[in-house]
Design a protein around this motif. Structure first.
Motif, mmCIF file in Angstrom:
data_model
loop_
_atom_site.group_PDB
_atom_site.id
_atom_site.type_symbol
_atom_site.label_atom_id
_atom_site.label_comp_id
_atom_site.label_asym_id
_atom_site.label_seq_id
_atom_site.Cartn_x
_atom_site.Cartn_y
_atom_site.Cartn_z
ATOM 1 N N MET A 218 38.672 27.246 -82.696
ATOM 2 C CA MET A 218 39.810 27.338 -83.626
ATOM 3 C C MET A 218 39.318 27.357 -85.080
ATOM 4 O O MET A 218 39.826 28.101 -85.904
ATOM 5 N N ASP A 225 48.953 30.283 -85.396
ATOM 6 C CA ASP A 225 49.857 29.521 -84.518
ATOM 7 C C ASP A 225 51.123 30.329 -84.321
ATOM 8 O O ASP A 225 51.809 30.645 -85.285
ATOM 9 N N PRO A 383 51.351 22.050 -83.362
ATOM 10 C CA PRO A 383 50.312 22.988 -83.804
ATOM 11 C C PRO A 383 48.910 22.498 -83.474
ATOM 12 O O PRO A 383 48.600 21.313 -83.640
ATOM 13 N N THR A 385 46.238 23.081 -85.013
ATOM 14 C CA THR A 385 45.465 22.686 -86.201
ATOM 15 C C THR A 385 45.565 21.179 -86.452
ATOM 16 O O THR A 385 44.682 20.589 -87.056
ATOM 17 N N LEU A 386 46.656 20.577 -85.998
ATOM 18 C CA LEU A 386 46.783 19.116 -86.127
ATOM 19 C C LEU A 386 46.197 18.414 -84.906
ATOM 20 O O LEU A 386 45.582 17.362 -85.007
ATOM 21 N N PRO A 389 41.678 18.489 -84.023
ATOM 22 C CA PRO A 389 40.817 17.530 -84.745
ATOM 23 C C PRO A 389 41.074 16.078 -84.309
ATOM 24 O O PRO A 389 40.131 15.290 -84.187
#
Lengths: 499, 176
Positions: A218, A225, A383, A385-386, A389
């Motif tokens: 990613m 997204d 999402p 992206t959250l 990680p």
């Protein structure tokens, strides 16, 4: 037997076990519902936490995660046209059109009911088939076990994806990494640092290989997204609709059990096979692909029908049928239980408890799906992206907590990078995992057998069981070579035609 | 001929297994002077694996050649040009490597929780999607602290406090 079962029932029916199963089902559904997160990820992420639980509770948690994620994959498949897991790919075909027609809730309900029925039938088959198989396998010694492991390693051929050669390269990497540390006679191999003398932990290697590459992918490729979900809409599943799909559900469950019990086939194949059979025999066959509930029922009953059945070769022979059961094999070993015939001799109480617990988990799956389908639908929109990680940080904490070792954390991160590089080079990760887990068992039995026989290779062919496994291994290799040859010929023909 | 991905995979695999077979095994797999019974020596199995891996690497190269021949000549691109075209991706991947290495180095120095907070912040930045800044900032601080509390309370894991932090605390205590 019945007394032992009753005792196992009492042992399983405790609050901690119920909490573990409920958490496993819910956790699995959540992870399965998020596109890009797989059942393998769900099971590997939970491994560090099982260190603090009793063996049966741990395995029940992992099995519940497996089942939950298999069902969870259908949620994103139906609502956002993105199968959360590979086995739910078939559910997209009719699930998403149903959601577009405002029948998303109905499709989810059908997926849930058929998943639970498939799962229940699969559990019953596990109960009745695992023990006779294990009793037969009790007669194996190191030479026979070596042959059995050799047969198990041929599973690499069926999980290699598009290239057998790359699959074998992956398996060699896994076997090589498994040799790091001390061998059975006390010699150190590849112990470059002091920490490496005790070998590489199964958990950091597995989590690194399966959970981290998605995060790195990613970050490097930065995909957009695009998870706009459909509304649940019409939620009720009528009795008539259920009756109309019952035949496909039962057939799908049986297909799932049969294909699940054969190592290397897996739920995706079962789902597609069941779907095509349903389409061929249904009176609404021409409507398949346009939003037919029977299509959802056929694929979901088959993929969940595999869940219990894949445990048959794992428990009875110690042979993992797919990647998830490969991870579970590691979990069993971590808790001092060795799947295989001896498990039924030495740990019969745990085996019965597992059987009973697995039956309970089908009920938990149904309740979880019924109560929280709406909430699960929202989860599929988190999402990445959250999420990814945060998952890495969770992995780092989990791995460190196992042995308070910074070395394990480094192994996790390095294996994440290795997994990403393998992904880029098209090298499949699944053969690596199977080889890494089976490698030490294979080598130990080979060296023990040769030590017993004073170096005579004939020890591997003294009993008819060894011959049987040898014949199976040769047959499997011959079939694989034939399949690869046919693929190559077809490709050459296509190339010649296009030229 | 256009070198394709399988060709490079075969090349890397061949080089790796050759390196293990001819360099690492002789150095890092010691054969003891006495082996009980007729057991095979400890380097036997790693040698078998690497030889199989080496053969498979060579086969991967050989199988890639017909595909490379089939590809049109006008699409030939050198490895340098391929890397130049994907330089952004390579920079990002290097960024991940640097981040992981920095975390592994910093963890014993500054402590587990501060290191994970920095790692999480770095990873959020690396995703390149800043549409949910508030969530990112909140999670960066709250999530590692929450995990620290859960793991110390439930599993009693002794997370490293960090040499730097321990030194400052010791100085502070001495001052008092």
């Amino acid at each position: 037997m019945w007394n032992e079962l009753l005792y196992a029932f009492e042992a399983v029916a405790t609050l901690p076990n119920f909490i573990a199963m409920a958490a496993g089902i819910w956790g699995g559904v959540i992870i399965g519902a998020i596109p890009g997160m797989t059942g393998t990820m769900a099971v590997t992420l939970a491994l560090p936490f099982t260190f603090y639980l009793p063996p049966v509770t741990s395995i029940l948690l992992l099995v519940a995660l497996y089942k939950g994620s298999t069902y969870g994959g259908s949620i994103s498949a139906i609502l956002i046209k993105t199968p959360g897991t590979a086995s739910a790919a078939c559910t997209v075909l009719d699930g998403y059109p149903l959601a577009q027609q405002g029948k998303g809730g109905k499709a989810l309900n059908m997926a849930l009911v058929s998943s639970c029925i498939g799962d229940f039938i699969s559990n019953i088959s596990l109960f009745f088939l695992a023990m006779p198989l294990a009793m037969f396998a009790l007669r194996v010694g190191p030479p026979e076990y070596f042959m059995l492991m050799a047969f198990s390693l041929t599973i690499v051929a069926s999980i290699s994806g598009r290239s057998l050669v790359l699959g074998i390269i992956s398996a060699c990497l896994g076997l090589l990494l498994a040799t790091v540390g001390e061998d059975i006679y006390g010699s150190f191999r590849f112990a470059v640092t002091e920490d490496m003398k005790s070998g590489l932990g199964v958990v950091p290697v597995l989590i690194g290989l399966f959970a981290l590459p998605e995060l790195i992918k990613m970050i490097v490729f930065r995909p957009e997204d695009n998870n706009a979900a459909m509304k649940l809409g019409d939620n009720r599943l009528t009795m008539a609709e259920f009756r109309g799909s019952l035949k496909s559900i039962l057939r799908g469950s049986v297909i799932g059990v049969i294909l699940g019990a054969i190592p290397g086939i897996g739920p995706s194949t079962a789902a597609f096979f069941s779907y095509s059979e349903a389409r061929r025999t249904s009176k609404n066959g021409d409507k398949f692909g346009e939003g037919e509930l029977e299509g959802v029922a056929a694929s979901e009953s088959a993929n969940n029908g595999c869940c219990g059945a894949t445990m048959i070769p794992l428990l009875a022979l110690g042979v993992p049928g797919d990647v998830i059961t490969g991870v579970m094999l590691g979990a069993f070993m971590i808790h001092g239980l060795t799947p295989g015939p001896l498990l039924f001799q030495n740990n019969i109480g745990e085996v019965y408890s597992l059987f009973i617990g697995i039956l309970f988990s089908s009920v938990f799956l149904f309740v979880a799906g019924k109560l929280t389908a709406g909430a699960f639908a929202k989860i599929s929109r988190i999402p990445q992206t959250l999420l990814l990680p945060c998952i890495l940080v969770l992995c780092v904490f989990g791995i460190y907590s196992i042995g308070a070792s910074p070395f394990d954390v480094s192994v996790l991160l390095v294996m994440g990078v290795v997994g990403f590089v393998m992904m880029i080079l098209n090298i499949p990760a699944a053969p690596f995992l199977i080889a890494f887990i089976l490698g030490p068992v294979f080598e130990d039995n080979m060296r023990r057998s040769l030590a017993i026989s004073r170096g005579d290779l004939g020890v591997f062919f003294h009993s008819w069981i060894s011959w049987a496994f040898f014949a199976l291994t040769v047959l499997f290799i011959a079939l694989t070579i034939r399949r690869e040859w046919q693929k190559w010929r077809e490709k050459s023909r296509n190339t010649a035609q296009s030229a | 001929m256009t070198p394709n991905r399988d060709f490079y995979t075969g090349l890397i695999a061949t080089a790796f297994f050759a390196f293990v077979l001819f360099v690492l095994i002789p150095i890092y797999v010691k054969v003891p002077s006495f082996i009980p019974g007729f057991a095979p020596p400890p380097d036997m199995w790693p040698r078998v694996i690497t030889v199989v891996g080496l053969v498979m690497g060579i086969l991967a190269i050989l199988f890639a050649i017909p595909k490379m021949r089939a590809t049109a000549n006008d699409r030939v691109m050198s490895i340098g040009a391929t890397m130049h075209r994907n330089r952004k991706l390579i920079v990002r991947f290097s960024g991940v490597l640097i981040g992981f290495a920095a975390f592994a180095y910093a963890m014993p120095e500054i402590g587990f929780v501060p290191a994970t907070i920095l790692l999480l912040a770095y990873l959020f930045l690396m995703t390149g999607n800043y549409s949910r800044k508030i969530w990112m900032i909140g999670l960066t601080i709250v999530f590692p602290i929450l995990l620290y509390l859960v793991f110390t309370e439930v599993t009693h894991t002794p997370f490293p406090e960090g040499h730097l932090f321990s030194a400052i605390t010791a100085d502070f205590v001495t001052l008092i």
